[in-house]
Design a protein around this motif. Structure first.
Motif, mmCIF file in Angstrom:
data_model
loop_
_atom_site.group_PDB
_atom_site.id
_atom_site.type_symbol
_atom_site.label_atom_id
_atom_site.label_comp_id
_atom_site.label_asym_id
_atom_site.label_seq_id
_atom_site.Cartn_x
_atom_site.Cartn_y
_atom_site.Cartn_z
ATOM 1 N N PHE A 207 0.845 -1.190 0.000
ATOM 2 C CA PHE A 207 0.000 0.000 0.000
ATOM 3 C C PHE A 207 0.882 1.243 0.000
ATOM 4 C CE2 PHE A 207 -2.283 3.452 2.064
ATOM 5 C CZ PHE A 207 -3.472 3.451 1.355
ATOM 6 N N ASP A 208 0.593 2.169 -0.905
ATOM 7 C CA ASP A 208 1.351 3.418 -0.995
ATOM 8 C C ASP A 208 0.378 4.594 -0.921
ATOM 9 O OD1 ASP A 208 3.019 5.556 -1.511
ATOM 10 O OD2 ASP A 208 3.753 4.776 -3.425
ATOM 11 N N MET A 209 0.401 5.311 0.186
ATOM 12 C CA MET A 209 -0.506 6.437 0.411
ATOM 13 C C MET A 209 -0.382 7.501 -0.678
ATOM 14 S SD MET A 209 -2.801 7.531 2.637
ATOM 15 C CE MET A 209 -2.461 6.914 4.261
ATOM 16 N N LEU A 210 0.799 7.625 -1.275
ATOM 17 C CA LEU A 210 1.017 8.654 -2.301
ATOM 18 C C LEU A 210 0.242 8.381 -3.593
ATOM 19 C CD1 LEU A 210 4.806 9.367 -1.775
ATOM 20 C CD2 LEU A 210 2.843 10.707 -0.987
ATOM 21 N N ASN A 211 -0.304 7.193 -3.733
ATOM 22 C CA ASN A 211 -1.177 6.925 -4.879
ATOM 23 C C ASN A 211 -2.547 7.573 -4.703
ATOM 24 O OD1 ASN A 211 0.586 5.386 -6.454
ATOM 25 N ND2 ASN A 211 0.104 3.538 -5.298
ATOM 26 N N TYR A 212 -2.889 7.932 -3.459
ATOM 27 C CA TYR A 212 -4.236 8.406 -3.146
ATOM 28 C C TYR A 212 -4.280 9.836 -2.602
ATOM 29 C CZ TYR A 212 -4.601 3.418 -3.586
ATOM 30 O OH TYR A 212 -4.495 2.140 -4.073
ATOM 31 N N TYR A 213 -3.168 10.309 -2.063
ATOM 32 C CA TYR A 213 -3.081 11.658 -1.498
ATOM 33 C C TYR A 213 -1.767 12.301 -1.920
ATOM 34 C CZ TYR A 213 -6.954 10.675 1.706
ATOM 35 O OH TYR A 213 -8.183 10.380 2.236
ATOM 36 N N GLU A 214 -1.788 13.610 -2.074
ATOM 37 C CA GLU A 214 -0.549 14.350 -2.346
ATOM 38 C C GLU A 214 0.327 14.347 -1.095
ATOM 39 O OE1 GLU A 214 0.577 15.690 -5.086
ATOM 40 O OE2 GLU A 214 -1.211 15.475 -6.310
ATOM 41 N N ALA A 215 1.622 14.335 -1.305
ATOM 42 C CA ALA A 215 2.559 14.425 -0.180
ATOM 43 C C ALA A 215 2.476 15.827 0.413
ATOM 44 C CB ALA A 215 3.976 14.128 -0.640
ATOM 45 N N GLU A 216 2.541 15.907 1.723
ATOM 46 C CA GLU A 216 2.539 17.220 2.365
ATOM 47 C C GLU A 216 3.931 17.820 2.270
ATOM 48 O OE1 GLU A 216 0.879 17.405 6.242
ATOM 49 O OE2 GLU A 216 -0.822 16.160 5.692
ATOM 50 N N ARG A 217 3.959 19.105 2.032
ATOM 51 C CA ARG A 217 5.230 19.813 1.898
ATOM 52 C C ARG A 217 5.178 21.078 2.745
ATOM 53 N NH1 ARG A 217 8.039 16.542 -1.156
ATOM 54 N NH2 ARG A 217 7.195 15.875 -3.118
ATOM 55 N N ALA A 218 6.332 21.480 3.211
ATOM 56 C CA ALA A 218 6.419 22.761 3.908
ATOM 57 C C ALA A 218 6.221 23.878 2.894
ATOM 58 C CB ALA A 218 7.778 22.889 4.596
ATOM 59 N N PHE A 219 5.758 25.020 3.347
ATOM 60 C CA PHE A 219 5.430 26.113 2.414
ATOM 61 C C PHE A 219 6.630 26.584 1.598
ATOM 62 C CE2 PHE A 219 6.727 28.401 6.189
ATOM 63 C CZ PHE A 219 7.429 29.478 5.688
ATOM 64 N N TRP A 220 7.851 26.392 2.087
ATOM 65 C CA TRP A 220 9.015 26.863 1.356
ATOM 66 C C TRP A 220 9.533 25.828 0.337
ATOM 67 C CZ3 TRP A 220 9.302 25.461 6.537
ATOM 68 C CH2 TRP A 220 10.047 24.336 6.816
ATOM 69 N N GLN A 221 9.000 24.630 0.355
ATOM 70 C CA GLN A 221 9.451 23.608 -0.581
ATOM 71 C C GLN A 221 8.712 23.732 -1.911
ATOM 72 O OE1 GLN A 221 8.611 20.218 1.951
ATOM 73 N NE2 GLN A 221 10.809 19.798 2.087
ATOM 74 N N ARG A 222 9.415 23.373 -2.964
ATOM 75 C CA ARG A 222 8.784 23.397 -4.282
ATOM 76 C C ARG A 222 7.715 22.318 -4.352
ATOM 77 N NH1 ARG A 222 13.114 22.966 -8.782
ATOM 78 N NH2 ARG A 222 11.173 22.815 -9.927
ATOM 79 N N LYS A 223 6.655 22.645 -5.063
ATOM 80 C CA LYS A 223 5.589 21.667 -5.241
ATOM 81 C C LYS A 223 6.001 20.679 -6.330
ATOM 82 C CE LYS A 223 1.834 24.425 -3.672
ATOM 83 N NZ LYS A 223 0.464 24.299 -3.400
ATOM 84 N N PRO A 224 5.690 19.414 -6.134
ATOM 85 C CA PRO A 224 5.995 18.434 -7.183
ATOM 86 C C PRO A 224 5.041 18.637 -8.360
ATOM 87 C CG PRO A 224 4.735 17.410 -5.439
ATOM 88 C CD PRO A 224 5.040 18.813 -4.994
ATOM 89 N N PRO A 225 5.370 18.089 -9.508
ATOM 90 C CA PRO A 225 4.453 18.212 -10.644
ATOM 91 C C PRO A 225 3.098 17.589 -10.304
ATOM 92 C CG PRO A 225 6.448 16.996 -11.243
ATOM 93 C CD PRO A 225 6.542 17.316 -9.803
ATOM 94 N N LYS A 226 2.055 18.183 -10.835
ATOM 95 C CA LYS A 226 0.707 17.683 -10.592
ATOM 96 C C LYS A 226 0.564 16.302 -11.214
ATOM 97 C CE LYS A 226 -3.244 19.053 -8.892
ATOM 98 N NZ LYS A 226 -3.410 19.142 -7.481
ATOM 99 N N ARG A 227 -0.058 15.397 -10.494
ATOM 100 C CA ARG A 227 -0.269 14.062 -11.029
ATOM 101 C C ARG A 227 -1.667 13.591 -10.657
ATOM 102 N NH1 ARG A 227 0.711 10.104 -7.081
ATOM 103 N NH2 ARG A 227 1.461 10.994 -5.159
ATOM 104 N N ASP A 228 -2.156 12.642 -11.403
ATOM 105 C CA ASP A 228 -3.480 12.100 -11.129
ATOM 106 C C ASP A 228 -3.406 11.142 -9.959
ATOM 107 O OD1 ASP A 228 -4.681 13.478 -13.218
ATOM 108 O OD2 ASP A 228 -4.267 11.876 -14.653
ATOM 109 N N LEU A 229 -4.304 11.332 -9.003
ATOM 110 C CA LEU A 229 -4.381 10.444 -7.862
ATOM 111 C C LEU A 229 -5.428 9.372 -8.128
ATOM 112 C CD1 LEU A 229 -4.288 13.119 -5.035
ATOM 113 C CD2 LEU A 229 -2.414 11.675 -5.829
ATOM 114 N N LYS A 230 -5.197 8.203 -7.596
ATOM 115 C CA LYS A 230 -6.130 7.095 -7.764
ATOM 116 C C LYS A 230 -7.281 7.248 -6.766
ATOM 117 C CE LYS A 230 -2.529 3.821 -9.098
ATOM 118 N NZ LYS A 230 -1.863 2.564 -8.738
ATOM 119 N N PRO A 231 -8.461 6.787 -7.134
ATOM 120 C CA PRO A 231 -9.551 6.775 -6.163
ATOM 121 C C PRO A 231 -9.341 5.645 -5.151
ATOM 122 C CG PRO A 231 -10.277 5.806 -8.222
ATOM 123 C CD PRO A 231 -8.873 6.320 -8.454
#
Length: 106
Positions: free
Chosen positions: A64-88
């Protein structure tokens, strides 16, 4: 009692919610619900629930990989990763994993 109902009842009893703070009745968790939309769980709440359910029913959730279903949390100063489709993710997927004794979807 069938396993589908048993798991939905367990989730309702332990992790159910009310429609509003004034409503005394707990909303029954349904097999067809989306975890992200209908149940509206935060990733940390989902992680706690899944560990509980998978431990209770002896499910191997190592795949099980939580990142398939939710975006990773990042601190406000970190760059956002590229947008990707999340699985239902649905309650039914959790039930099917319990039946198979392993995570089936990643």
């Amino acid at each position: 009692m069938n396993l589908d109902k048993e798991i939905c009842d367990y989730l309702t009893d332990k992790y159910g919610f009310r429609k509003s703070w004034r409503d005394p009745e707990i909303v029954p968790i349904q097999k067809f619900w989306s975890v992200q939309d209908d149940w509206q769980l935060l990733p940390e709440d989902l992680a706690e629930i899944l560990i509980d359910v998978f431990t209770k029913y002896g499910v191997d959730y190592s795949k099980f990989d939580m990142l398939n279903y939710y975006e990773a949390e990042r601190a406000f100063w970190q760059r956002k990763p590229p947008k990707r489709d999340l699985k239902p993710l649905t309650v039914e997927m959790i039930i099917e994993a319990v039946k198979a004794k392993r995570w089936l979807y990643d």
